[in-house]
Design a protein around this motif. Structure first.
Motif, PDB file in Angstrom:
ATOM      1  N   GLU A  51       0.928  -1.138   0.095  1.00 29.63           N
ATOM      2  CA  GLU A  51      -0.044  -0.038   0.274  1.00 29.63           C
ATOM      3  C   GLU A  51       0.712   1.553  -0.072  1.00 29.63           C
ATOM      4  OE1 GLU A  51      -3.955  -1.744   2.371  1.00 29.63           O
ATOM      5  OE2 GLU A  51      -2.121  -0.898   3.548  1.00 29.63           O
ATOM      6  N   GLN A  52       1.894   0.998   0.658  1.00 32.62           N
ATOM      7  CA  GLN A  52       2.879   2.575   0.722  1.00 32.62           C
ATOM      8  C   GLN A  52       3.566   2.645  -0.574  1.00 32.62           C
ATOM      9  OE1 GLN A  52       6.816   2.319   1.270  1.00 32.62           O
ATOM     10  NE2 GLN A  52       7.063   3.892   2.166  1.00 32.62           N
ATOM     11  N   TYR A  53       3.695   1.330  -1.498  1.00 32.35           N
ATOM     12  CA  TYR A  53       4.243   1.681  -2.811  1.00 32.35           C
ATOM     13  C   TYR A  53       3.274   2.392  -3.634  1.00 32.35           C
ATOM     14  CZ  TYR A  53       6.951   1.180  -7.118  1.00 32.35           C
ATOM     15  OH  TYR A  53       7.519   1.172  -8.164  1.00 32.35           O
ATOM     16  N   SER A  54       1.903   1.599  -3.111  1.00 33.57           N
ATOM     17  CA  SER A  54       1.020   2.383  -4.312  1.00 33.57           C
ATOM     18  C   SER A  54       0.595   3.947  -4.120  1.00 33.57           C
ATOM     19  CB  SER A  54      -0.288   1.385  -3.998  1.00 33.57           C
ATOM     20  OG  SER A  54      -1.333   1.942  -4.744  1.00 33.57           O
ATOM     21  N   ALA A  55       0.789   4.296  -2.934  1.00 35.05           N
ATOM     22  CA  ALA A  55       0.414   5.518  -2.502  1.00 35.05           C
ATOM     23  C   ALA A  55       1.343   6.594  -3.382  1.00 35.05           C
ATOM     24  CB  ALA A  55       0.572   5.794  -0.972  1.00 35.05           C
ATOM     25  N   ASP A  56       2.637   6.110  -3.567  1.00 33.62           N
ATOM     26  CA  ASP A  56       3.372   6.917  -4.224  1.00 33.62           C
ATOM     27  C   ASP A  56       4.068   6.620  -5.664  1.00 33.62           C
ATOM     28  OD1 ASP A  56       3.925   8.616  -2.043  1.00 33.62           O
ATOM     29  OD2 ASP A  56       5.340   7.111  -1.307  1.00 33.62           O
ATOM     30  N   HIS A  57       3.749   5.671  -6.139  1.00 38.55           N
ATOM     31  CA  HIS A  57       4.188   4.816  -7.351  1.00 38.55           C
ATOM     32  C   HIS A  57       3.115   4.280  -8.192  1.00 38.55           C
ATOM     33  CE1 HIS A  57       8.035   5.706  -5.613  1.00 38.55           C
ATOM     34  NE2 HIS A  57       7.566   5.031  -4.598  1.00 38.55           N
ATOM     35  N   ASN A  58       3.205   3.863  -9.326  1.00 43.69           N
ATOM     36  CA  ASN A  58       2.308   2.882  -9.978  1.00 43.69           C
ATOM     37  C   ASN A  58       2.382   1.472  -9.443  1.00 43.69           C
ATOM     38  OD1 ASN A  58       0.814   1.600 -12.107  1.00 43.69           O
ATOM     39  ND2 ASN A  58       2.046   2.276 -13.840  1.00 43.69           N
ATOM     40  N   ILE A  59       1.079   1.114  -8.999  1.00 47.06           N
ATOM     41  CA  ILE A  59       1.027  -0.200  -8.416  1.00 47.06           C
ATOM     42  C   ILE A  59       1.020  -1.299  -9.470  1.00 47.06           C
ATOM     43  CG2 ILE A  59      -1.591  -0.420  -8.300  1.00 47.06           C
ATOM     44  CD1 ILE A  59       0.716  -1.699  -5.618  1.00 47.06           C
ATOM     45  N   GLU A  60       0.683  -0.825 -10.729  1.00 52.39           N
ATOM     46  CA  GLU A  60       0.721  -1.660 -11.855  1.00 52.39           C
ATOM     47  C   GLU A  60       2.229  -2.416 -12.007  1.00 52.39           C
ATOM     48  OE1 GLU A  60      -1.903  -3.242 -13.060  1.00 52.39           O
ATOM     49  OE2 GLU A  60      -2.996  -1.971 -11.852  1.00 52.39           O
ATOM     50  N   ASP A  61       3.406  -1.762 -11.918  1.00 56.11           N
ATOM     51  CA  ASP A  61       4.502  -1.979 -12.068  1.00 56.11           C
ATOM     52  C   ASP A  61       4.924  -3.107 -10.842  1.00 56.11           C
ATOM     53  OD1 ASP A  61       4.703  -0.506 -13.871  1.00 56.11           O
ATOM     54  OD2 ASP A  61       5.612   1.339 -12.652  1.00 56.11           O
ATOM     55  N   TYR A  62       4.111  -3.026  -9.465  1.00 57.62           N
ATOM     56  CA  TYR A  62       4.329  -3.926  -8.303  1.00 57.62           C
ATOM     57  C   TYR A  62       3.751  -5.209  -8.636  1.00 57.62           C
ATOM     58  CZ  TYR A  62       5.107  -4.795  -3.386  1.00 57.62           C
ATOM     59  OH  TYR A  62       5.135  -5.588  -2.208  1.00 57.62           O
ATOM     60  N   LYS A  63       2.685  -5.191  -9.414  1.00 59.59           N
ATOM     61  CA  LYS A  63       1.872  -6.373  -9.867  1.00 59.59           C
ATOM     62  C   LYS A  63       2.685  -7.177 -11.016  1.00 59.59           C
ATOM     63  CE  LYS A  63      -2.668  -4.630  -8.606  1.00 59.59           C
ATOM     64  NZ  LYS A  63      -3.727  -4.241  -9.209  1.00 59.59           N
ATOM     65  N   LYS A  64       3.479  -6.449 -11.804  1.00 57.08           N
ATOM     66  CA  LYS A  64       4.099  -7.199 -12.832  1.00 57.08           C
ATOM     67  C   LYS A  64       5.209  -7.844 -12.051  1.00 57.08           C
ATOM     68  CE  LYS A  64       2.864  -4.168 -16.571  1.00 57.08           C
ATOM     69  NZ  LYS A  64       3.195  -2.981 -17.355  1.00 57.08           N
ATOM     70  N   LEU A  65       6.065  -7.059 -11.140  1.00 53.21           N
ATOM     71  CA  LEU A  65       7.010  -7.472 -10.528  1.00 53.21           C
ATOM     72  C   LEU A  65       6.562  -8.901  -9.816  1.00 53.21           C
ATOM     73  CD1 LEU A  65       9.955  -6.751  -9.739  1.00 53.21           C
ATOM     74  CD2 LEU A  65       9.176  -5.846  -7.550  1.00 53.21           C
ATOM     75  N   ARG A  66       5.563  -9.190  -9.159  1.00 50.48           N
ATOM     76  CA  ARG A  66       5.157 -10.272  -8.567  1.00 50.48           C
ATOM     77  C   ARG A  66       4.973 -11.331  -9.669  1.00 50.48           C
ATOM     78  NH1 ARG A  66       0.945 -13.471  -7.523  1.00 50.48           N
ATOM     79  NH2 ARG A  66       0.779 -14.380  -5.287  1.00 50.48           N
ATOM     80  N   ASN A  67       4.187 -10.829 -10.894  1.00 46.56           N
ATOM     81  CA  ASN A  67       4.259 -12.077 -11.751  1.00 46.56           C
ATOM     82  C   ASN A  67       5.511 -12.666 -12.305  1.00 46.56           C
ATOM     83  OD1 ASN A  67       1.263 -11.649 -11.773  1.00 46.56           O
ATOM     84  ND2 ASN A  67       1.205 -10.306 -13.428  1.00 46.56           N
ATOM     85  N   ILE A  68       6.583 -11.661 -12.513  1.00 49.47           N
ATOM     86  CA  ILE A  68       7.925 -12.330 -12.937  1.00 49.47           C
ATOM     87  C   ILE A  68       8.282 -13.163 -11.979  1.00 49.47           C
ATOM     88  CG2 ILE A  68      10.167 -11.367 -13.123  1.00 49.47           C
ATOM     89  CD1 ILE A  68       9.000  -8.738 -14.660  1.00 49.47           C
ATOM     90  N   ILE A  69       8.464 -12.833 -10.602  1.00 56.57           N
ATOM     91  CA  ILE A  69       8.751 -13.727  -9.665  1.00 56.57           C
ATOM     92  C   ILE A  69       8.062 -15.159  -9.859  1.00 56.57           C
ATOM     93  CG2 ILE A  69       8.925 -13.873  -7.047  1.00 56.57           C
ATOM     94  CD1 ILE A  69       9.542 -10.965  -6.889  1.00 56.57           C
ATOM     95  N   GLU A  70       6.712 -15.174  -9.903  1.00 53.52           N
ATOM     96  CA  GLU A  70       5.995 -16.143  -9.772  1.00 53.52           C
ATOM     97  C   GLU A  70       6.557 -17.099 -11.069  1.00 53.52           C
ATOM     98  OE1 GLU A  70       1.178 -17.243  -9.373  1.00 53.52           O
ATOM     99  OE2 GLU A  70       1.590 -15.618 -10.384  1.00 53.52           O
ATOM    100  N   LYS A  71       6.655 -16.409 -11.952  1.00 51.69           N
ATOM    101  CA  LYS A  71       6.980 -17.291 -13.294  1.00 51.69           C
ATOM    102  C   LYS A  71       8.433 -17.687 -13.496  1.00 51.69           C
ATOM    103  CE  LYS A  71       7.439 -16.655 -18.353  1.00 51.69           C
ATOM    104  NZ  LYS A  71       7.427 -15.727 -19.613  1.00 51.69           N
TER     105      LYS A  71
END
Length: 247
Positions: free
Chosen positions: A114-134
């Motif tokens: 949530e702290q990242y989302s408040a200041d940055h694009n949360i979609e990038d955070y979600k993409k990061l999670r997908n990369i780790i998952e893959k």
């Protein structure tokens, strides 16, 4: 890590490293645009261009990163860079611990995600999670745990054995290079174009969380250009409030 003219610590064990040196005025320090480097990525990677340089070009047994105005110290109050931990201190700590890190930064009302989302694009955070998952699914559980926490080790500051650091660097730069292929930052402002520096702070915590076997020593990471006790008191207050309301 230094990106401009500054008063830096000159002591055995400390080497001023000019990050983002490519195309910039010579500051008289070791430059991160020598050898194998990604100095040109500094506007997006921040101090990580220094981390990359250390990974590829430094053969010391123990490595780490502090900033030109932020050092590891033992005192809650000190603003004197001469009070930064010494080479002797570091060797002593690493006889008992694996990694030296800053005291955790407490986000209190927000989770790390949530702290990242408040200041940055949360979609990038979600993409990061997908990369780790893959690509490295063994780190996914750690990623999710860190995302839900209300504290993390910040500043990309650490000291550890070089062989251990090499393991981290290989992992984190692979993840960030994969993210670069998926993210368009052309319309981001200059602050948010520092995306990979910001995300790497969170990724470092994921790596630490995954490796539960590591013994960690935390120290104050005081900003010597301001009153660090104000930051430290505020952080302590956030820690106490978090434990009251969220534990």
């Amino acid at each position: 890590a230094v990106h401009k003219k500054a008063n830096v610590l000159r002591r055995e064990g400390y080497i001023p490293l000019h990050v983002g040196a490519e195309g910039k005025e010579d500051l008289g320090f070791v430059k991160d645009n020598t050898g194998d480097n990604i100095s040109c990525k500094n506007p997006n990677y921040c101090e990580l261009t220094g981390l990359y340089w250390i990974w590829k070009n430094c053969n010391a047994d123990i490595v780490g990163l502090v900033h030109y105005r932020r050092y590891f110290v033992k005192s809650f109050f000190t603003t004197n860079i001469e009070k930064a931990i010494t080479k002797k201190d570091i060797i002593k700590y690493l006889q008992k611990y694996d990694v030296i890190l800053p005291k955790p930064y407490w986000t209190y009302k927000k989770t790390v995600e949530e702290q990242y989302s408040a200041d940055h694009n949360i979609e990038d955070y979600k993409k990061l999670r997908n990369i780790i998952e893959k690509n490295t699914p063994e780190y996914l559980d750690a990623f999710d745990k860190i995302s839900k926490r209300r504290y993390f080790y910040n500043f990309n500051m650490f000291i550890m054995d070089k062989k251990l650091f090499n393991e981290y660097a290989k992992w984190v730069f692979f993840i960030l290079e994969e993210l670069e292929k998926q993210v368009d930052i052309s319309n981001y402002n200059d602050y948010n174009k520092r995306i990979y520096g910001f995300l790497s702070e969170r990724l470092f915590n994921v790596w630490i969380e995954k490796h539960q076997e590591l013994k960690i020593k935390t120290l104050y990471a005081n900003n010597v250009e301001r009153k660090p006790w104000v930051d430290n008191v505020r952080n302590l207050k956030s820690k106490l409030l978090t434990k009251v309301f969220y534990h």
